[in-house]
Design an enzyme around this catalytic site. Structure first.
Site, PDB file in Angstrom:
ATOM      1  N   ASP A  43      -5.650  -9.869  -9.134  1.00 31.38           N
ATOM      2  CA  ASP A  43      -4.851 -10.252 -10.302  1.00 31.38           C
ATOM      3  C   ASP A  43      -5.713 -10.245 -11.574  1.00 31.38           C
ATOM      4  OD1 ASP A  43      -2.450 -10.593  -8.949  1.00 31.38           O
ATOM      5  OD2 ASP A  43      -3.012 -12.594  -8.279  1.00 31.38           O
ATOM      6  N   ASP A  49      -5.799  -0.446  -7.460  1.00 32.14           N
ATOM      7  CA  ASP A  49      -5.484  -1.402  -6.392  1.00 32.14           C
ATOM      8  C   ASP A  49      -6.360  -2.632  -6.584  1.00 32.14           C
ATOM      9  OD1 ASP A  49      -4.926  -2.709  -4.068  1.00 32.14           O
ATOM     10  OD2 ASP A  49      -5.811  -1.218  -2.738  1.00 32.14           O
ATOM     11  N   HIS A  84       0.813  -1.218   0.000  1.00 30.58           N
ATOM     12  CA  HIS A  84       0.000   0.000   0.000  1.00 30.58           C
ATOM     13  C   HIS A  84       0.851   1.275   0.000  1.00 30.58           C
ATOM     14  CE1 HIS A  84      -3.274  -2.803   1.516  1.00 30.58           C
ATOM     15  NE2 HIS A  84      -3.700  -2.334   0.384  1.00 30.58           N
ATOM     16  N   ASP A 124     -18.786  -0.159 -11.049  1.00 33.49           N
ATOM     17  CA  ASP A 124     -17.740  -0.514 -12.001  1.00 33.49           C
ATOM     18  C   ASP A 124     -16.848   0.699 -12.307  1.00 33.49           C
ATOM     19  OD1 ASP A 124     -16.459  -1.954 -14.120  1.00 33.49           O
ATOM     20  OD2 ASP A 124     -17.700  -0.817 -15.520  1.00 33.49           O
TER      21      ASP A 124
END
Ligand code: SPD
Length: 275
Positions: A158, A155, A62, A137
């Site tokens: 995967d 952030d 972070h 979204d």
């Protein structure tokens, strides 16, 4: 009896951490969400079988993801976090007194709720009046907000399933379009050994869109390969960030030496990226 959580992201590589007990385990509208208490790493958030963060080593992720772009921008005011429902990036972005608003665009409300419950070390950044949570979204939100943000942080999980689009050329175009002039972005950008081709493709996109993109890396023992990389995306060189004072509060990973070293690439990977 020992319980091991094993993550097998590739058919040729797996890693494990020892778990004391399971604190939450549910199928949300979007994903399989687990929170476990581990033997060594504190509580861990796991999404669809992949470790997202642990209390012990999330600071490398972070702090590096958020501060590299924040420090490169003069008095950042408006920040967008794409994903980041656990609140770890939000906590870091809110450390800047210049920040007036941090919008977190997260799809899964349960990530926010369960992280609030099990990751008290993030200090409930949602209670800060500058934090604005949007459960929606990010693609559509970026489309609606050109030129709005001084800093954007992607952030994400995967590039599998619903997150795959967040690693596409189209996403990078929208993200850069949503920056103010002089703005900077940083994105979760995977692992040099395992994801070389993807990172090359993203670097190519970033280079077509901005003058000074750069890849950098942080050590996170609970991620595959022991770490993860980020793509810094801006016209402003990342080195500008070296000149800026850190925001109030304590860093647990970032310092000036780490900041500089993070952008140094191993030779095999530098060749792949820069030719
Ligand atoms: N390979 C795991 C990468 C996870 C990146 N996302 C972490 C989210 C923490 N806020």
């Amino acid at each position: 009896m020992s319980i091991w959580f094993t993550e097998e992201l590739h058919p040729y590589y797996r890693k494990g951490i020892r778990v004391k007990r399971v604190l939450a385990d549910e199928q949300t509208q979007y994903q399989h969400l687990q929170v476990v208490e581990t033997e060594f790493f504190g509580n861990a958030l796991i999404l669809d079988g992949i470790i997202q963060l642990t209390e012990r080593d999330n600071m490398g992720y972070h702090e590096m993801l958020v501060h590299a772009p924040m420090l490169a921008v003069d008095n950042p005011k408006r920040v967008l976090i794409v994903g980041g429902g656990d609140g770890g990036s939000l906590q870091q972005a809110l450390r800047y007194p210049s920040v007036e608003e941090v919008v977190v665009c997260e799809l899964d409300q349960r990530v926010v709720d369960l992280s609030r419950e099990h990751f008290a070390s993030f200090g409930d950044p949602w209670a800060d009046p500058r934090a604005k949570l949007l459960i929606r979204d990010a693609f559509a939100y970026l489309e609606e907000n050109p030129g709005r943000f001084d800093v954007i942080v992607s952030d994400t999980t995967d590039p599998i399933g619903m997150a795959e689009r967040l690693f596409s050329d189209e996403f990078y175009q929208l993200m850069v379009r949503a920056l103010t002039p002089g703005g900077a972005a940083a994105t979760q950008c995977e692992q040099p050994y395992f994801d070389t081709e993807l990172i090359k493709q993203i670097y190519k996109s970033a280079k077509a869109l901005t003058k000074n993109p750069a890849y950098y890396y942080a050590n996170i023992p609970t991620y595959p390969g022991g770490g993860i990389g980020f793509m810094y995306v801006s016209d402003t060189p990342w080195t500008e960030g070296l000149k800026t004072a850190y925001p109030p509060g304590v860093n647990n990973y970032l310092n000036p030496e780490i900041h500089k070293a993070a952008f140094a690439l191993p030779e095999f990977f530098r060749r792949e990226l820069q030719g």
